[in-house]
Design a protein around this motif. Structure first.
Motif, mmCIF file in Angstrom:
data_model
loop_
_atom_site.group_PDB
_atom_site.id
_atom_site.type_symbol
_atom_site.label_atom_id
_atom_site.label_comp_id
_atom_site.label_asym_id
_atom_site.label_seq_id
_atom_site.Cartn_x
_atom_site.Cartn_y
_atom_site.Cartn_z
ATOM 1 N N HIS A 2 0.834 -1.204 0.000
ATOM 2 C CA HIS A 2 0.000 0.000 0.000
ATOM 3 C C HIS A 2 0.871 1.257 0.000
ATOM 4 C CE1 HIS A 2 -3.655 -2.249 0.459
ATOM 5 N NE2 HIS A 2 -3.212 -2.838 1.575
ATOM 6 N N ALA A 3 0.252 2.375 -0.384
ATOM 7 C CA ALA A 3 0.975 3.637 -0.476
ATOM 8 C C ALA A 3 1.612 4.024 0.855
ATOM 9 C CB ALA A 3 0.037 4.742 -0.959
ATOM 10 N N ASP A 4 0.868 3.844 1.956
ATOM 11 C CA ASP A 4 1.436 4.242 3.244
ATOM 12 C C ASP A 4 2.608 3.341 3.632
ATOM 13 O OD1 ASP A 4 -0.297 2.120 3.539
ATOM 14 O OD2 ASP A 4 -1.173 2.819 5.415
ATOM 15 N N ASP A 5 2.585 2.060 3.214
ATOM 16 C CA ASP A 5 3.709 1.165 3.486
ATOM 17 C C ASP A 5 4.929 1.575 2.667
ATOM 18 O OD1 ASP A 5 2.232 -0.430 5.268
ATOM 19 O OD2 ASP A 5 1.404 -1.611 3.615
ATOM 20 N N ARG A 6 4.708 1.917 1.397
ATOM 21 C CA ARG A 6 5.832 2.361 0.558
ATOM 22 C C ARG A 6 6.436 3.642 1.117
ATOM 23 N NH1 ARG A 6 2.259 0.871 -3.764
ATOM 24 N NH2 ARG A 6 1.713 3.058 -4.082
ATOM 25 N N LEU A 7 5.570 4.556 1.545
ATOM 26 C CA LEU A 7 6.047 5.814 2.106
ATOM 27 C C LEU A 7 6.858 5.565 3.377
ATOM 28 C CD1 LEU A 7 6.060 8.915 2.108
ATOM 29 C CD2 LEU A 7 3.868 8.848 3.316
ATOM 30 N N ALA A 8 6.350 4.705 4.255
ATOM 31 C CA ALA A 8 7.073 4.397 5.487
ATOM 32 C C ALA A 8 8.429 3.757 5.186
ATOM 33 C CB ALA A 8 6.234 3.484 6.382
ATOM 34 N N ALA A 9 8.467 2.884 4.172
ATOM 35 C CA ALA A 9 9.721 2.224 3.820
ATOM 36 C C ALA A 9 10.757 3.231 3.313
ATOM 37 C CB ALA A 9 9.465 1.145 2.764
ATOM 38 N N ILE A 10 10.323 4.158 2.453
ATOM 39 C CA ILE A 10 11.251 5.172 1.931
ATOM 40 C C ILE A 10 11.733 6.076 3.051
ATOM 41 C CG2 ILE A 10 11.487 7.153 0.384
ATOM 42 C CD1 ILE A 10 11.404 4.485 -1.064
ATOM 43 N N ARG A 11 10.848 6.483 3.920
ATOM 44 C CA ARG A 11 11.254 7.336 5.044
ATOM 45 C C ARG A 11 12.237 6.599 5.955
ATOM 46 N NH1 ARG A 11 5.393 10.104 6.646
ATOM 47 N NH2 ARG A 11 5.498 11.830 5.159
ATOM 48 N N GLY A 12 12.010 5.297 6.144
ATOM 49 C CA GLY A 12 12.933 4.515 6.953
ATOM 50 C C GLY A 12 14.322 4.440 6.340
ATOM 51 N N ARG A 13 14.375 4.310 5.020
ATOM 52 C CA ARG A 13 15.671 4.266 4.336
ATOM 53 C C ARG A 13 16.378 5.620 4.392
ATOM 54 N NH1 ARG A 13 14.122 1.751 -1.372
ATOM 55 N NH2 ARG A 13 16.312 2.267 -1.834
ATOM 56 N N ILE A 14 15.613 6.700 4.299
ATOM 57 C CA ILE A 14 16.206 8.028 4.448
ATOM 58 C C ILE A 14 16.767 8.187 5.861
ATOM 59 C CG2 ILE A 14 15.654 10.501 4.615
ATOM 60 C CD1 ILE A 14 13.696 10.074 2.278
#
Length: 225
Positions: A2-14
């Motif tokens: 889901h979009a919120d999961d993708r967003l959380a994953a990218i923020r975690g990598r940042i």
């Protein structure tokens, strides 16, 4: 995913890259590159709390964003594509940041539009960091002069932007942009995309432009405008 999961994953990598570089993750702005994606794809990210978005074309931004901004008025819109001087007034009217200031004629057009409208979006000077003839951006040797012109025109220049050559290790190009920024006294660095944003963060990026890692592949047909 889901979009919120993708967003959380990218923020975690940042956040992870920032920790490795001993930086504060809050000093890195994630720009969700929504070019060619319809409002139905953007709204889930807005609902998940994402507020900075990037568009390539003024016309597309004008088509999609007024209605979205009515519901999410704190959204910040970044224009990251090449900008024609005759679109400068439209860009100043809709954008919160313009990432592709690359020539004196555009400086003049943006300055005139800012004075007329009383709006002052942040400006980034785009640098052709790989000296690629097919790409926009100011030549490295011309950066000091263009920055001087922009400052003389009272543009709010906050940083530099680049697109490193495709298929090559991006780190040297990011490091070169960071060096130029230090020498010229600008603090923001708009660099890094879906494939290399972690490297960019470790080298000092303050703005990363992530599209496909958040939205998936671009639609075959762009939204009509």
């Amino acid at each position: 995913m889901h979009a919120d999961d993708r967003l959380a994953a990218i923020r975690g990598r940042i956040a992870h890259a920032a920790r490795l570089a001993r930086r504060d993750q809050d000093d890195v702005t994630l720009i969700a590159v929504s070019k060619t994606h319809p409002a139905t794809a953007i709204e889930p990210l807005l609902a998940a709390g994402q507020r900075d978005f990037g568009e390539n074309r003024v016309q597309e931004a004008q088509f999609k964003w007024p209605a979205l901004r009515e519901r999410y008025p704190d959204t910040r819109l970044h224009l990251i594509g090449q900008l024609q001087s005759n679109k400068a007034a439209d860009a100043v009217a809709i954008a919160d940041a313009i990432h592709a200031v690359d020539r004196p004629s555009l400086v003049t057009a943006i300055a005139r539009a800012m004075e007329a409208q009383g709006r002052r979006p942040a400006c980034f000077v785009q640098v052709n960091i790989g000296a690629e003839p097919q790409k926009g951006g100011c030549a490295i040797a011309d950066v000091p002069a263009l920055l001087a012109e922009a400052r003389a025109a009272d543009l709010p220049v906050t940083g530099l932007m680049c697109l490193p050559p495709a298929g090559l290790e991006p780190a040297p190009y990011f490091a070169l942009l960071a060096k130029i920024a230090r020498e010229e006294g600008v603090g923001d660095l708009s660099m890094g995309m879906s494939d290399d944003f972690e490297t960019a963060v470790m080298i000092g990026a303050t703005h990363v432009r992530v599209g496909s890692a958040l939205f998936g592949a671009r639609p075959a047909v762009e939204p009509s405008a």
